[in-house]
Design a protein around this motif. Structure first.
Motif, mmCIF file in Angstrom:
data_model
loop_
_atom_site.group_PDB
_atom_site.id
_atom_site.type_symbol
_atom_site.label_atom_id
_atom_site.label_comp_id
_atom_site.label_asym_id
_atom_site.label_seq_id
_atom_site.Cartn_x
_atom_site.Cartn_y
_atom_site.Cartn_z
ATOM 1 N N LEU A 1 0.827 -1.208 0.000
ATOM 2 C CA LEU A 1 0.000 0.000 0.000
ATOM 3 C C LEU A 1 0.860 1.256 0.000
ATOM 4 O O LEU A 1 0.514 2.246 -0.657
ATOM 5 C CB LEU A 1 -0.910 -0.009 1.233
ATOM 6 N N VAL A 2 1.961 1.241 0.720
ATOM 7 C CA VAL A 2 2.854 2.406 0.715
ATOM 8 C C VAL A 2 3.414 2.639 -0.675
ATOM 9 O O VAL A 2 3.482 3.783 -1.159
ATOM 10 C CB VAL A 2 3.988 2.207 1.746
ATOM 11 N N THR A 3 3.793 1.555 -1.362
ATOM 12 C CA THR A 3 4.351 1.689 -2.708
ATOM 13 C C THR A 3 3.313 2.268 -3.669
ATOM 14 O O THR A 3 3.592 3.230 -4.405
ATOM 15 C CB THR A 3 4.832 0.323 -3.217
ATOM 16 N N ALA A 4 2.100 1.699 -3.662
ATOM 17 C CA ALA A 4 1.066 2.178 -4.583
ATOM 18 C C ALA A 4 0.652 3.615 -4.254
ATOM 19 O O ALA A 4 0.499 4.450 -5.160
ATOM 20 C CB ALA A 4 -0.150 1.252 -4.519
ATOM 21 N N THR A 5 0.480 3.925 -2.986
ATOM 22 C CA THR A 5 0.068 5.275 -2.610
ATOM 23 C C THR A 5 1.146 6.287 -2.944
ATOM 24 O O THR A 5 0.850 7.380 -3.467
ATOM 25 C CB THR A 5 -0.233 5.322 -1.095
ATOM 26 N N SER A 6 2.402 5.947 -2.658
ATOM 27 C CA SER A 6 3.486 6.891 -2.946
ATOM 28 C C SER A 6 3.622 7.132 -4.442
ATOM 29 O O SER A 6 3.877 8.267 -4.877
ATOM 30 C CB SER A 6 4.796 6.372 -2.366
ATOM 31 N N LYS A 7 3.457 6.090 -5.257
ATOM 32 C CA LYS A 7 3.534 6.266 -6.710
ATOM 33 C C LYS A 7 2.447 7.221 -7.201
ATOM 34 O O LYS A 7 2.695 8.096 -8.049
ATOM 35 C CB LYS A 7 3.400 4.914 -7.410
#
Length: 864
Positions: free
Chosen positions: A773-779
């Motif tokens: 979730l951190v990866t998708a949200t940050s992207k």
């Protein structure tokens, strides 16, 4: 008292049935044995002849004389506690301790009994006699004194007497072993509990020594005193000393169970052939064996730290309590071990009592279950990202925590004596205190915090003067009352005197941007400064702008604490740091990750080609004084900062996209172009060349696509921001505030746990604890931010496209315009679908609180 003198000869014959010559032999020998008696009766020539020929020693039957015994000065009285009874170097004729042993089988039973009785009175004090001596292969220097001395009876003694003597002889072994234990454990390094135990045993041995004095008096004064009477009198004492001996033996063997096992294993006879082979190879010799033994011993001590810790403190009490429980069916054993338990536990109880009443830990020999890490003090609270002051300054030696988990693998916790056995020394908690250990720890810890605040602690004089013991229920009531008092005092100090709830409200207002517009003002005022690199931006200027923004918005309670809010710069990006921690540990708040936000990684720094902007590094800090720093610690401030940086990024991107929307209301974006028939169609990404669609429709379609992408990005950011603010942070804060205001938090530790749990829940529901979730949200956030940075480029391209609308052939940038927009659309659509799928998965499996976000994200249409 006058010595006993036999009556007339006729009277003697009547009672003894002996002739005059036999009677003179008997009485002369008895008089020799029972010192202090002087007979002046005539003896016949045959008796004198027997004396001269050596059949009877010169001291028997003759006028006795005794020289004044000399006192032999020794450093220890264990092996010879009554050496003042030993004669001078040149023994007197009546001294029997070191004389030549006579054959007993040639003497009458009465004489044998008298001789053995005299020896027993010496042997029972640890001094070998004439007919009861050490074994031939026995060496005092080589034997372990804690095991006691061994004695054997002369083989020529009558079997009936020998059987009775061998029943009594264990008393000598018990007494010498116990006395050796007392002398060894009275050393300073063994601690107060061992000293108290030795004092109690020493008092018990006084009764034994008194009994021996009475028996010696009876032996010297009463002709009816026999070996059977001696057995009658010492039989109860034999059981008592055996109980003491078993206890001291267990305490002595518990120091090094590995050594005792190896000693028992090495008792087997050596192999002569193997010894010869080792000698030929140069491996034999006593010196080499001693060196190898020492190396082996040192390696064992290095691998097992418990071998170097003597049996002391709680371990002694645990052993005594275990024997008390195992032998509770024996009334004598139960009474004996109960007395020893009470005596040995007194210094332990006194240390506990002082700790729970005043918060002072006085444990010079490390015997108590509570230990202090003196290198941790209040001065490190400003740099403490792991709550070491609260969690590790005062801890239990066994490594157990409040939650019940054990950390015996951590540094400072010794390993058990044997696998699955007791912990050594003070780390071993007496079984009766096992369920009270956490209350003991917390009671003193709370009082220590109160003392650190400069508040004097009221001492209960009655409880201080009251005699308590480990077996007394009053002692555990005192622990419970002390814990309740300390907990309530510190809790009221935090909630009422230190205004904890208003402090937490201000934290929520500043870090969660709840019902506050100061962040919008700050972004407006410091926009130019935040576009600089994190190293170029002026923290002093940003702090001044923050104070200005707070002054325009702070009111009431917030105005009281606004000076505690400071601007600071992180050295790592939020999402890079989160991903690094989550990939290594899987959770936020672990010891390896905490504090990393302020520690620069040289390797990551060298890999970064572009410096971080100030807006990505900006965060807030909050300073409080002790004891509020226990609750609002660096550990919790770190969690507040993570949430604040996440919300700041969302707010900044939202503001950038809003400014882009304002820019889209200007002429280049709103001016209408001339349309041709069919221009209302929406072509795909066109390319210049023959057969291209209408240029006016193409430009308007491009502008529409930019509007749509900006609207979708803005909707996504606003939905995430609204979800995090109104459906995560506010509800969780209201629950915490209600618990604090309603008094549902019963202990200080529960308060600390509830505060950390509140922040961990917020982090989890804000999607900051899952790497996917951190990866998708940050992207997505980076894509939206980058798209907003292209606002000026899009505006320039819009002006160029509008100017070239009348002459499409001159619009050379049309392909590049569509290509840039297409990359943003593709990137956003891809990561939006990935993010939505991840949110749906976690909402259905792990995090049900994400269900409202699923509904919000589904409202954002994804074009086909």
């Amino acid at each position: 008292m006058d010595p006993y003198t036999p009556g007339s000869k006729a009277h003697r014959k009547k009672h003894l049935g002996l002739s005059t010559k036999e009677y003179i032999k008997v009485t002369g020998t008895i008089a020799s044995v029972r010192k202090g008696r002087h007979y002046e009766e005539d003896v016949d020539e045959e008796f004198i002849h027997d004396v001269e020929t050596g059949r009877i020693s010169k001291g028997k039957g003759l006028c006795m004389w005794r020289e004044e015994p000399s006192f032999i000065a020794e450093a220890s009285f264990v092996k010879a506690p009554l050496n003042s009874r030993v004669g001078p170097s040149t023994p007197a004729p009546n001294f029997k301790g070191k004389g030549k042993q006579e054959s007993l089988d040639r003497l009458p039973l009465e004489i044998q009994e008298s001789l053995v009785l005299e020896d027993l009175l010496f042997v029972l004090m640890g001094i070998d006699g004439t007919y009861i001596t050490y074994p031939s292969d026995y060496s005092i220097e080589d034997e372990d004194p804690l095991q006691g001395m061994r004695f054997v009876v002369a083989p020529t003694l009558d079997p009936s007497l020998r059987d009775l003597v061998e029943r009594i002889l264990p008393l000598a072994t018990y007494y010498t072993g116990i006395t050796s234990f007392i002398e060894a454990r009275s050393h300073l390094d063994f601690g107060l509990v061992n000293h108290a135990l030795c004092a109690a045993i020493r008092e018990m041995l006084k009764d034994y020594q008194t009994l021996l004095a009475q028996l010696e008096h009876a032996f010297n004064t009463s002709p009816q005193f026999t070996l059977q009477k001696l057995w009658y009198y010492v039989h109860p004492t034999l059981h008592t000393l055996s109980l003491l001996y078993m206890l001291t033996s267990e305490l002595a063997s518990a120091d090094d169970p590995v050594a005792s096992e190896s000693a028992s294993g090495s008792s087997s006879e050596p192999d002569a052939e193997e010894d010869a082979r080792n000698e030929a190879l140069g491996l034999g010799g006593a010196k080499l064996k001693a060196v190898l033994s020492e190396i082996n011993k040192n390696s064992q001590l290095g691998m097992d730290g418990s071998s170097s810790i003597p049996v002391k403190g709680g371990e002694v009490l645990a052993i005594v309590h275990e024997r008390l429980q195992n032998m509770s069916g024996d009334p004598a054993a139960k009474k004996l071990y109960g007395v020893l338990m009470q005596a040995a536990g007194k210094p332990y109880v006194d240390m506990v009592h002082l700790w729970i009443r005043t918060g002072k830990l006085i444990d010079p020999h490390e015997e108590l279950c509570v230990k202090e890490s003196k290198f941790i003090d209040r001065g490190m609270l400003d740099l403490d990202y792991t709550d070491e002051y609260w969690d590790r300054r005062y801890t239990l030696r066994d490594g157990s925590t409040i939650g019940g988990a054990s950390k015996r693998h951590q540094a400072g916790v010794p390993s058990a004596r044997t696998p699955g056995g007791r912990l050594p020394g003070g780390a071993c908690i007496p079984p009766v205190l096992e369920r009270w250990k956490h209350k003991m720890l917390l009671a003193g810890k709370y009082l220590n915090v109160i003392q650190e605040c400069g508040i004097e602690i009221d001492k209960d004089s009655q409880s201080a003067d009251e005699e308590l013991s480990l077996e007394d229920d009053k002692f555990y009531k005192v622990i419970d009352d002390a814990y309740t008092h300390a907990n309530q005092t510190l809790l009221q100090l935090l909630l009422r005197d230190q205004q904890l709830i208003p402090r937490l409200r201000s934290l929520k207002r500043y870090f969660f941007m709840s019902q506050s517009s100061f962040l919008t003002h700050l972004l407006d005022l410091a926009g130019n400064e935040m576009r600089k690199s994190s190293k170029s931006a002026s923290i002093v200027k940003l702090q001044s702008l923050l104070d200005l923004a707070l002054n325009t918005d702070a009111q009431g309670e917030d105005a009281m604490f606004r000076d505690d809010v400071k601007v600071t710069m992180a050295t790592n990006g939020l999402y890079d740091w989160l991903l690094k921690v989550l990939k290594v540990n899987g959770t936020i708040g672990s010891e390896e990750g905490e504090g990393g936000i302020y520690e620069e990684n040289k390797k990551d720094k060298s890999e970064k080609k572009q410096q971080m902007l100030a807006i990505d590094a900006l965060t807030l800090d909050y300073h409080v004084k002790f004891p509020l720093s226990l609750v609002i610690s660096r550990k919790t401030i770190l969690r507040y900062q993570l949430i604040f940086r996440f919300l700041l990024h969302l707010k900044h991107v939202e503001q950038s996209l809003t400014n882009m929307w304002l820019d889209h209301k200007t002429a280049p974006w709103r001016t209408l172009t001339r349309r041709t028939p069919g221009s209302a169609s929406r072509p795909a990404t066109p390319a210049p060349g023959p057969g291209a669609p209408d240029w006016h429709a193409d430009f308007e379609n491009w502008r529409r696509r930019v509007f749509l992408l900006r609207a979708r990005m803005l909707a996504f950011i606003q939905q995430i921001l609204a979800f995090a603010t109104f459906e995560v942070l506010e509800p969780n804060w209201r629950r915490l505030e209600e618990r604090l205001a309603a008094g549902k938090v019963a202990t200080v530790d529960q308060l600390l746990r509830d505060h950390v749990d509140f922040l961990d829940t917020c982090l989890k529901e804000c999607m900051l604890t899952s790497a996917k979730l951190v990866t998708a949200t940050s992207k997505l956030i980076v894509t939206c931010s980058t798209f907003a940075l292209y606002a000026s480029s899009f505006a320039k391209e819009a002006r160029q496209g509008l100017a070239c609308a009348e002459s499409p052939e001159t619009d050379l940038a049309r392909a590049k315009r569509w290509d840039t927009l297409g990359k943003f659309e593709t990137h956003f659509n891809h990561w939006f679908k990935v993010h939505l799928n991840c949110v749906q998965f976690y909402a259905s499996s792990e995090n049900v609180s994400l269900l409202p976000l699923v509904v919000r994200l589904n409202s954002i249409k994804v074009p086909t």
